[in-house]
Design a protein around this motif. Structure first.
Motif, PDB file in Angstrom:
ATOM      1  N   THR A 168       0.834  -1.212   0.000  1.00  0.00           N
ATOM      2  CA  THR A 168       0.000   0.000   0.000  1.00  0.00           C
ATOM      3  C   THR A 168       0.862   1.252   0.000  1.00  0.00           C
ATOM      4  N   VAL A 169       1.873   1.263   0.839  1.00  0.00           N
ATOM      5  CA  VAL A 169       2.787   2.414   0.897  1.00  0.00           C
ATOM      6  C   VAL A 169       3.497   2.590  -0.445  1.00  0.00           C
ATOM      7  N   ALA A 170       3.923   1.474  -1.038  1.00  0.00           N
ATOM      8  CA  ALA A 170       4.618   1.554  -2.330  1.00  0.00           C
ATOM      9  C   ALA A 170       3.686   2.078  -3.422  1.00  0.00           C
ATOM     10  N   LEU A 171       2.423   1.681  -3.392  1.00  0.00           N
ATOM     11  CA  LEU A 171       1.465   2.143  -4.404  1.00  0.00           C
ATOM     12  C   LEU A 171       1.112   3.614  -4.221  1.00  0.00           C
ATOM     13  N   GLU A 172       1.206   4.107  -3.015  1.00  0.00           N
ATOM     14  CA  GLU A 172       0.983   5.545  -2.806  1.00  0.00           C
ATOM     15  C   GLU A 172       2.068   6.363  -3.499  1.00  0.00           C
ATOM     16  N   ARG A 173       3.282   5.795  -3.574  1.00  0.00           N
ATOM     17  CA  ARG A 173       4.379   6.477  -4.258  1.00  0.00           C
ATOM     18  C   ARG A 173       4.297   6.296  -5.767  1.00  0.00           C
ATOM     19  N   ALA A 174       3.850   5.119  -6.202  1.00  0.00           N
ATOM     20  CA  ALA A 174       3.811   4.812  -7.639  1.00  0.00           C
ATOM     21  C   ALA A 174       2.495   4.131  -7.984  1.00  0.00           C
ATOM     22  N   PRO A 175       1.403   4.871  -8.020  1.00  0.00           N
ATOM     23  CA  PRO A 175       0.082   4.254  -8.240  1.00  0.00           C
ATOM     24  C   PRO A 175      -0.086   3.605  -9.607  1.00  0.00           C
ATOM     25  N   GLU A 176       0.733   3.996 -10.590  1.00  0.00           N
ATOM     26  CA  GLU A 176       0.597   3.442 -11.934  1.00  0.00           C
ATOM     27  C   GLU A 176       1.566   2.300 -12.205  1.00  0.00           C
ATOM     28  N   ASP A 177       2.279   1.853 -11.207  1.00  0.00           N
ATOM     29  CA  ASP A 177       3.231   0.762 -11.396  1.00  0.00           C
ATOM     30  C   ASP A 177       2.459  -0.543 -11.572  1.00  0.00           C
ATOM     31  N   LEU A 178       2.570  -1.129 -12.761  1.00  0.00           N
ATOM     32  CA  LEU A 178       1.789  -2.321 -13.084  1.00  0.00           C
ATOM     33  C   LEU A 178       2.174  -3.508 -12.209  1.00  0.00           C
ATOM     34  N   LYS A 179       3.470  -3.712 -11.996  1.00  0.00           N
ATOM     35  CA  LYS A 179       3.922  -4.867 -11.224  1.00  0.00           C
ATOM     36  C   LYS A 179       3.451  -4.781  -9.775  1.00  0.00           C
ATOM     37  N   LEU A 180       3.537  -3.598  -9.187  1.00  0.00           N
ATOM     38  CA  LEU A 180       3.055  -3.426  -7.820  1.00  0.00           C
ATOM     39  C   LEU A 180       1.557  -3.699  -7.733  1.00  0.00           C
ATOM     40  N   ASN A 181       0.811  -3.168  -8.689  1.00  0.00           N
ATOM     41  CA  ASN A 181      -0.632  -3.382  -8.686  1.00  0.00           C
ATOM     42  C   ASN A 181      -0.974  -4.851  -8.870  1.00  0.00           C
ATOM     43  N   GLU A 182      -0.219  -5.534  -9.724  1.00  0.00           N
ATOM     44  CA  GLU A 182      -0.479  -6.952  -9.948  1.00  0.00           C
ATOM     45  C   GLU A 182      -0.243  -7.753  -8.679  1.00  0.00           C
ATOM     46  N   ARG A 183       0.870  -7.474  -7.970  1.00  0.00           N
ATOM     47  CA  ARG A 183       1.153  -8.170  -6.711  1.00  0.00           C
ATOM     48  C   ARG A 183       0.095  -7.846  -5.655  1.00  0.00           C
ATOM     49  N   PHE A 184      -0.315  -6.590  -5.619  1.00  0.00           N
ATOM     50  CA  PHE A 184      -1.315  -6.171  -4.637  1.00  0.00           C
ATOM     51  C   PHE A 184      -2.646  -6.886  -4.907  1.00  0.00           C
ATOM     52  N   HIS A 185      -3.028  -6.972  -6.165  1.00  0.00           N
ATOM     53  CA  HIS A 185      -4.268  -7.662  -6.527  1.00  0.00           C
ATOM     54  C   HIS A 185      -4.208  -9.138  -6.142  1.00  0.00           C
ATOM     55  N   GLN A 186      -3.110  -9.799  -6.472  1.00  0.00           N
ATOM     56  CA  GLN A 186      -2.982 -11.221  -6.156  1.00  0.00           C
ATOM     57  C   GLN A 186      -3.044 -11.465  -4.650  1.00  0.00           C
ATOM     58  N   LEU A 187      -2.421 -10.566  -3.881  1.00  0.00           N
ATOM     59  CA  LEU A 187      -2.439 -10.726  -2.430  1.00  0.00           C
ATOM     60  C   LEU A 187      -3.852 -10.544  -1.883  1.00  0.00           C
ATOM     61  N   LEU A 188      -4.545  -9.520  -2.370  1.00  0.00           N
ATOM     62  CA  LEU A 188      -5.925  -9.305  -1.925  1.00  0.00           C
ATOM     63  C   LEU A 188      -6.809 -10.491  -2.289  1.00  0.00           C
ATOM     64  N   PHE A 189      -6.625 -11.002  -3.510  1.00  0.00           N
ATOM     65  CA  PHE A 189      -7.432 -12.136  -3.942  1.00  0.00           C
ATOM     66  C   PHE A 189      -7.137 -13.375  -3.101  1.00  0.00           C
ATOM     67  N   ASN A 190      -5.853 -13.657  -2.852  1.00  0.00           N
ATOM     68  CA  ASN A 190      -5.482 -14.835  -2.068  1.00  0.00           C
ATOM     69  C   ASN A 190      -5.950 -14.737  -0.621  1.00  0.00           C
ATOM     70  N   LEU A 191      -6.050 -13.508  -0.118  1.00  0.00           N
ATOM     71  CA  LEU A 191      -6.534 -13.305   1.258  1.00  0.00           C
ATOM     72  C   LEU A 191      -8.058 -13.261   1.332  1.00  0.00           C
ATOM     73  N   ASN A 192      -8.689 -13.372   0.154  1.00  0.00           N
ATOM     74  CA  ASN A 192     -10.162 -13.321   0.078  1.00  0.00           C
ATOM     75  C   ASN A 192     -10.712 -12.004   0.639  1.00  0.00           C
ATOM     76  N   ALA A 193      -9.954 -10.933   0.408  1.00  0.00           N
ATOM     77  CA  ALA A 193     -10.413  -9.600   0.832  1.00  0.00           C
ATOM     78  C   ALA A 193     -11.359  -9.069  -0.248  1.00  0.00           C
ATOM     79  N   ARG A 194     -12.587  -9.535  -0.237  1.00  0.00           N
ATOM     80  CA  ARG A 194     -13.517  -9.346  -1.340  1.00  0.00           C
ATOM     81  C   ARG A 194     -13.732  -7.882  -1.703  1.00  0.00           C
ATOM     82  N   ASP A 195     -14.189  -7.105  -0.759  1.00  0.00           N
ATOM     83  CA  ASP A 195     -14.537  -5.710  -1.052  1.00  0.00           C
ATOM     84  C   ASP A 195     -13.307  -4.910  -1.486  1.00  0.00           C
ATOM     85  N   ARG A 196     -12.210  -5.100  -0.791  1.00  0.00           N
ATOM     86  CA  ARG A 196     -11.001  -4.335  -1.111  1.00  0.00           C
ATOM     87  C   ARG A 196     -10.455  -4.739  -2.477  1.00  0.00           C
TER      88      ARG A 196
END
Length: 471
Positions: A313-341
């Motif tokens: 989250t902190v890294a995405l605040e610095r680079a919100p358009e970074d594709l690799k960061l967003n991809e990792r963040f999405h996979q982590l949210l999905f694996n944690l079953n954080a549905r709404d987020r």
């Protein structure tokens, strides 16, 4: 010495150590900042400064680099020095002082080769380096070592025991490379004669030290063998400079091998040296991204998922358009079953992925459908590009679902003909359904008569007509 591997990537050699945790880290877990090369990496878990291990765990074994040692001696510096010794052996006057000076210069150069090779420098010392800087006294220190060895042999001979004599002789031969290495590194006679210091070199290499000694013995004998083979057909005036040249060349090869052995076992010897071609770091933005991803991965493997989310989250605040960061963040949210987020993040991530890497967008869409089966992006271009990636992966139904009624959901979207042409191909080629494909083509003709894609529509329509008639 057993090599240490990265705690989190067992296939990667360790280059850093955290003594507080304790954990070994490879370059995969500790990216360096190109803009701050003096900055020491910190442990991702406890933030303690890491201890650099150099290339102790990644260096290639010296016995696998034999051809490179011979090539090392063929560089300009060693060849020029060998040629100089050959000329000196032929033309130098027989004055003891001059010969002592020559031996002093030669010893200095050979020891500089050991030192340079121990630091993984691929360029050999130049000819000029043999005449400048400190190190001329090394010859006399080495001479003391040789004199003491001869004295020990003399004493062993006085025992009138062949077993004792050969035991001392072999022992001195085995200890000599370690003594030379110590003298090259520490520049002191005490280190070269100290059983403890010499023993440390032998202990660091273990039984592999015997391999080193065997190669060195072969190399030491090589000039004599070559000279002996040439002695039957060449006069002494030609043979002498050739013998001197060969002696110098093979000595450089031996010194390069001994120096690299120090580099290979630097950890056990208390050194930390990186290879010349090791990576020096990444630009600031790339460094921040790699560091965040590495730390998040480590946190996940340690079962600290929430801390991993915070790091990304902190890294995405610095680079919100970074594709690799967003991809990792999405996979982590999905694996944690954080549905709404996860769904909220998709609103940002999916358009970014559709623009840069539609294959990632397709994966994200499939994940979203597992959370919310009727999930649809709210952007027509995202739907079209993601559908294309899904169709390419033969996920036909999922791809077509994104294109269904696209003209109704996005009436102002200018690329409806392109999207529906793609959908028609999906129906025909992917599902073998000709009728829906023909209806889509007819819709394009009637609603978009000025479309530049009409020629492709006509071609596909003709193909479908032939398929229908055969069916």
């Amino acid at each position: 010495m057993e090599k240490s591997l990265c705690h989190y990537h067992p296939a990667q050699p360790a280059t850093w150590l955290c003594r507080s945790c304790p954990r070994h880290y490879g370059d995969c877990c500790t990216p360096l900042n190109e803009d701050a090369p003096e900055e020491t990496p910190t442990c991702p878990l406890c933030a303690s400064r890491l201890e650099f291990l150099g290339a102790a765990n990644s260096a290639q074994p010296f016995w696998e680099r034999i051809p490179k040692f011979f090539a090392y001696g063929l560089q300009a510096g060693p060849l020029a020095f060998s040629a100089l010794l050959a000329l000196a052996s032929l033309f130098m006057p027989p004055y003891l002082v001059l010969w002592l000076l020559l031996f002093s210069i030669a010893t200095k150069y050979f020891y500089s080769v050991i030192e340079a090779s121990s630091e993984a420098q691929r360029v050999a010392p130049s000819l000029a380096s043999a005449f400048t800087g400190p190190g001329f006294s090394l010859f006399f220190k080495q001479l003391v070592v040789f004199v003491l060895c001869f004295a020990a042999l003399w004493l062993a001979h006085d025992f009138d025991s062949e077993a004792i004599y050969w035991l001392v002789n072999i022992g001195l031969m085995l200890a000599m490379p370690a003594s030379i290495i110590r003298l090259a590194l520490d520049k002191t006679l005490g280190a070269a004669l100290s059983p403890e210091e010499v023993g440390q070199v032998i202990k660091a290499m273990g039984w592999r030290y015997l391999i080193l000694c065997a190669f060195l013995f072969i190399l030491w004998q090589s000039p004599s063998w070559v000279t002996l083979m040439l002695s039957h057909g060449l006069p002494k005036v030609v043979l002498l400079p050739i013998a001197s040249f060969l002696f110098s060349y093979f000595t450089v090869v031996m010194c390069a091998m001994m120096g690299y052995a120090v580099f290979q076992y630097q950890g056990a010897l208390g050194y930390a040296i990186a290879e010349d071609d090791s990576h020096n770091g990444y630009p600031a933005a790339e460094y921040q991204r790699r560091r965040a991803i590495a730390e998040a991965e480590i946190r996940i493997k340690e079962g600290q998922s929430q801390q991993a989310l915070e790091t990304l989250t902190v890294a995405l605040e610095r680079a919100p358009e970074d594709l690799k960061l967003n991809e990792r963040f999405h996979q982590l949210l999905f694996n944690l079953n954080a549905r709404d987020r996860c769904l909220r993040h998709l609103a940002h991530y999916l358009p970014l992925a559709a623009r840069s890497n539609p294959a990632l967008a397709a994966t994200a869409l499939l994940n979203a459908r597992k959370i919310q089966p009727d999930y649809l992006p709210d952007d027509a271009l995202v739907c079209e590009r993601t559908a294309g990636a899904l169709l390419d992966r033969h996920r036909i139904k999922e791809g077509l679902s994104l294109l269904r009624n696209l003209h109704q959901r996005f009436p102002d979207y200018p690329h409806i003909p392109r999207a529906y042409l793609r959908a028609a191909r999906g129906f025909a080629e992917g599902l073998g359904q000709i009728e829906p494909a023909q209806k889509l083509l007819a819709f394009i003709r009637s609603r978009y008569p000025q479309s530049p894609l009409l020629s492709e529509v006509d071609t596909l329509a003709a193909i479908l007509e032939r398929m229908a008639s055969k069916g």
